[in-house]
Design a protein around this motif. Structure first.
Motif, PDB file in Angstrom:
ATOM      1  N   VAL A 412       0.164   2.200  -1.829  1.00 53.39           N
ATOM      2  CA  VAL A 412      -0.415   1.933  -3.143  1.00 53.39           C
ATOM      3  C   VAL A 412      -1.417   0.786  -3.016  1.00 53.39           C
ATOM      4  CG1 VAL A 412       0.076   1.241  -5.514  1.00 53.39           C
ATOM      5  CG2 VAL A 412       1.723   2.641  -4.248  1.00 53.39           C
ATOM      6  N   SER A 413      -2.610   0.963  -3.557  1.00 54.68           N
ATOM      7  CA  SER A 413      -3.612  -0.096  -3.564  1.00 54.68           C
ATOM      8  C   SER A 413      -3.545  -0.868  -4.874  1.00 54.68           C
ATOM      9  CB  SER A 413      -5.017   0.489  -3.395  1.00 54.68           C
ATOM     10  OG  SER A 413      -5.994  -0.518  -3.651  1.00 54.68           O
ATOM     11  N   ASP A 414      -3.224  -2.155  -4.782  1.00 57.36           N
ATOM     12  CA  ASP A 414      -3.285  -2.981  -5.983  1.00 57.36           C
ATOM     13  C   ASP A 414      -4.737  -3.281  -6.353  1.00 57.36           C
ATOM     14  OD1 ASP A 414      -1.494  -4.614  -7.882  1.00 57.36           O
ATOM     15  OD2 ASP A 414      -3.024  -6.061  -7.286  1.00 57.36           O
ATOM     16  N   ASP A 415      -5.603  -3.370  -5.342  1.00 56.71           N
ATOM     17  CA  ASP A 415      -7.029  -3.567  -5.606  1.00 56.71           C
ATOM     18  C   ASP A 415      -7.609  -2.436  -6.448  1.00 56.71           C
ATOM     19  OD1 ASP A 415      -7.412  -5.976  -4.366  1.00 56.71           O
ATOM     20  OD2 ASP A 415      -8.002  -5.132  -2.446  1.00 56.71           O
ATOM     21  N   GLY A 418      -3.432   0.472  -8.608  1.00 58.24           N
ATOM     22  CA  GLY A 418      -2.257   1.298  -8.353  1.00 58.24           C
ATOM     23  C   GLY A 418      -2.549   2.665  -7.773  1.00 58.24           C
ATOM     24  N   LYS A 419      -3.774   2.899  -7.344  1.00 57.46           N
ATOM     25  CA  LYS A 419      -4.126   4.195  -6.758  1.00 57.46           C
ATOM     26  C   LYS A 419      -3.384   4.412  -5.442  1.00 57.46           C
ATOM     27  CE  LYS A 419      -8.054   6.782  -4.840  1.00 57.46           C
ATOM     28  NZ  LYS A 419      -9.507   6.742  -4.543  1.00 57.46           N
ATOM     29  N   VAL A 420      -2.886   5.611  -5.232  1.00 60.63           N
ATOM     30  CA  VAL A 420      -2.271   5.971  -3.949  1.00 60.63           C
ATOM     31  C   VAL A 420      -3.390   6.286  -2.962  1.00 60.63           C
ATOM     32  CG1 VAL A 420      -0.822   7.640  -2.742  1.00 60.63           C
ATOM     33  CG2 VAL A 420      -0.159   6.834  -5.018  1.00 60.63           C
ATOM     34  N   VAL A 421      -3.502   5.456  -1.921  1.00 58.17           N
ATOM     35  CA  VAL A 421      -4.615   5.585  -0.986  1.00 58.17           C
ATOM     36  C   VAL A 421      -4.227   6.307   0.301  1.00 58.17           C
ATOM     37  CG1 VAL A 421      -5.915   3.617  -1.873  1.00 58.17           C
ATOM     38  CG2 VAL A 421      -4.141   3.241  -0.138  1.00 58.17           C
TER      39      VAL A 421
END
Length: 437
Positions: A412-415, A418-421
């Protein structure tokens, strides 16, 4: 202002937080956190006071305001190694006879002061369930970017267990351990509600890892330096990569841990036991492989963690390969990197179209960018042939052990809000070393 007055002012500034914490409410609990004991019918509650006090927990089934059950434990006096020699009392109480899967409310303390009321759900018993994990490393008091998202997801019941793969606070001992106190208070919104399982990192080494060993309550009798426990279909092993790098504490620790690891892996590979809990997952702070643009151990061909002390003694890659470790979780590098199934620098994908279906080597995941004052670590320009995915931003991973054959993991990208990268599904019809052939 004269030099003497400035020095006095500086010393008062250092002492003020200590004086505040040891005022009339110095028996007030703080830094509350949970840990799994290895038994689904029990849970360990740990907290800190700055005066000696009883170690009591009142608890009851939730929802409901009544806390009819009472458990007691012990407190251990811990003195930080800094110049002020700050003393605190670390309390540990084990709650027993819990109903697996039941929600509980609890508060801890003594007649001298009680914590607020917290809640947790007891882990399920046996192996036929699908535990959900948050996992990350390298979370600091300064710039803990992912923490608010982790707090929110924990409060919403997303996780059964948190795995913090080394490096806390930056550092627990800093400013006479006041940074450690502030960090432990900060993670309460996660750690007081779900088992917060740990392993030591390089930032814990000060004073012979004493702040780490004293503050956390992991299973076993090695003061949280290495231990194992079962959850769902998995056998989880936490170990210390740091014994390889701080040899002032004795090379015997490397040998001691290695012998313990081999014995634990032998027992986990007994046919009946591996049949019930086929997944073996390790977590250690410094990875064997990485493609970051720095001079860390994992950038070296003869990595110490991978190959061991010279001349090739106590290397972990061969040991973990021999006993069929399925997944290795790492941190230390402030980035995310997923490797292809790899052994001795050679890729062993399951197939060209399904690399993580019945691979012939273990899988490595590095997730060390939860957020700290040292910021992110860049990668080298050319991606290595064993490196599948690299992400240079703040975030953490989620993992679920679905059943005997399927394990799911995503970053998960907090930057990126919350997108799943990245995500994979690791599928294995066979476990143990026979899976490599």
């Amino acid at each position: 202002m004269g030099r003497g007055a400035r020095l006095l002012g500086f010393l008062l500034w250092l002492w003020l937080p200590q004086l505040r914490s040891q005022g009339p409410r110095a028996a007030q609990p703080q830094q509350v956190h949970l840990s799994a004991s290895g038994d689904a019918t029990s849970m360990v509650v740990t907290w800190t006071t700055f005066d000696p006090a009883e170690s009591l927990v009142l608890y009851g089934r939730a929802p409901g305001k009544a806390l009819p059950h009472r458990a007691s434990g012990k407190a251990r006096r811990f003195v930080d190694g800094g110049i002020l020699a700050r003393a605190m009392f670390i309390h540990r109480v084990t709650l027993r006879g819990l109903l697996p899967g039941q929600s509980y409310a609890y508060r801890c303390g003594s007649p001298g002061g009680w914590s607020r009321t917290y809640g947790f759900r007891a882990l399920l018993n046996g192996s036929s369930w699908s535990p959900r994990f948050a996992l990350f490393g390298d979370l600091g008091l300064v710039n803990p970017q992912s923490l608010s998202r982790l707090q929110r997801e924990t409060q919403q019941g997303w996780y059964d267990v948190v795995l913090h793969i080394g490096d806390f606070a930056y550092d627990l001992d800093s400013n006479n351990a006041l940074v450690g106190d502030a960090f432990m208070r900060k993670i309460e919104a996660v750690a007081a509600f779900v088992p917060y399982m740990t392993c030591p990192g390089n930032h814990e080494q000060k004073y012979n890892f004493s702040n780490y060993r004293s503050r956390f309550s992991m299973p076993g009798d090695t003061e949280s330096l290495w231990y194992s426990w079962d959850v769902g279909r998995a056998h989880l092993i936490s170990f210390s990569t740091e014994v390889y790098f701080f040899l002032d504490y004795g090379e015997h620790l490397v040998a001691q841990q290695f012998r313990w690891l081999e014995k634990d892996l032998q027992e986990a590979n007994q046919p009946a036991r591996r049949g019930e809990r086929p997944w073996i997952i390790t977590m250690g702070h410094r990875p064997m492989y990485c493609s970051n643009n720095d001079k860390d151990d994992c950038t070296q061909y003869e990595s110490t963690v991978r190959k061991g002390l010279k001349p090739h003694r106590f290397g972990l890659e061969d040991l973990f390969f021999k006993y069929g470790v399925d997944l290795m979780l790492w941190a230390h590098e402030h980035s995310y990197e997923r490797l292809w199934p790899v052994y001795n620098y050679k890729v062993y994908n399951g197939s060209s179209t399904a690399p993580y279906t019945n691979p012939s080597a273990p899988v490595h995941i590095i997730t060390g960018s939860a957020g700290c004052k040292e910021r992110l670590d860049p990668f080298i320009p050319d991606q290595r042939e064993w490196s599948a995915v690299r992400v240079e931003d703040y975030g953490y991973a989620r993992m679920q052990i679905v059943n005997k054959t399927h394990l799911w993991l995503e970053q998960v990208s907090d930057d990126q809000n919350g997108k799943v990268v990245d995500k994979i599904c690791l599928i294995k019809d066979r476990h143990n070393s026979r899976a490599w052939h």
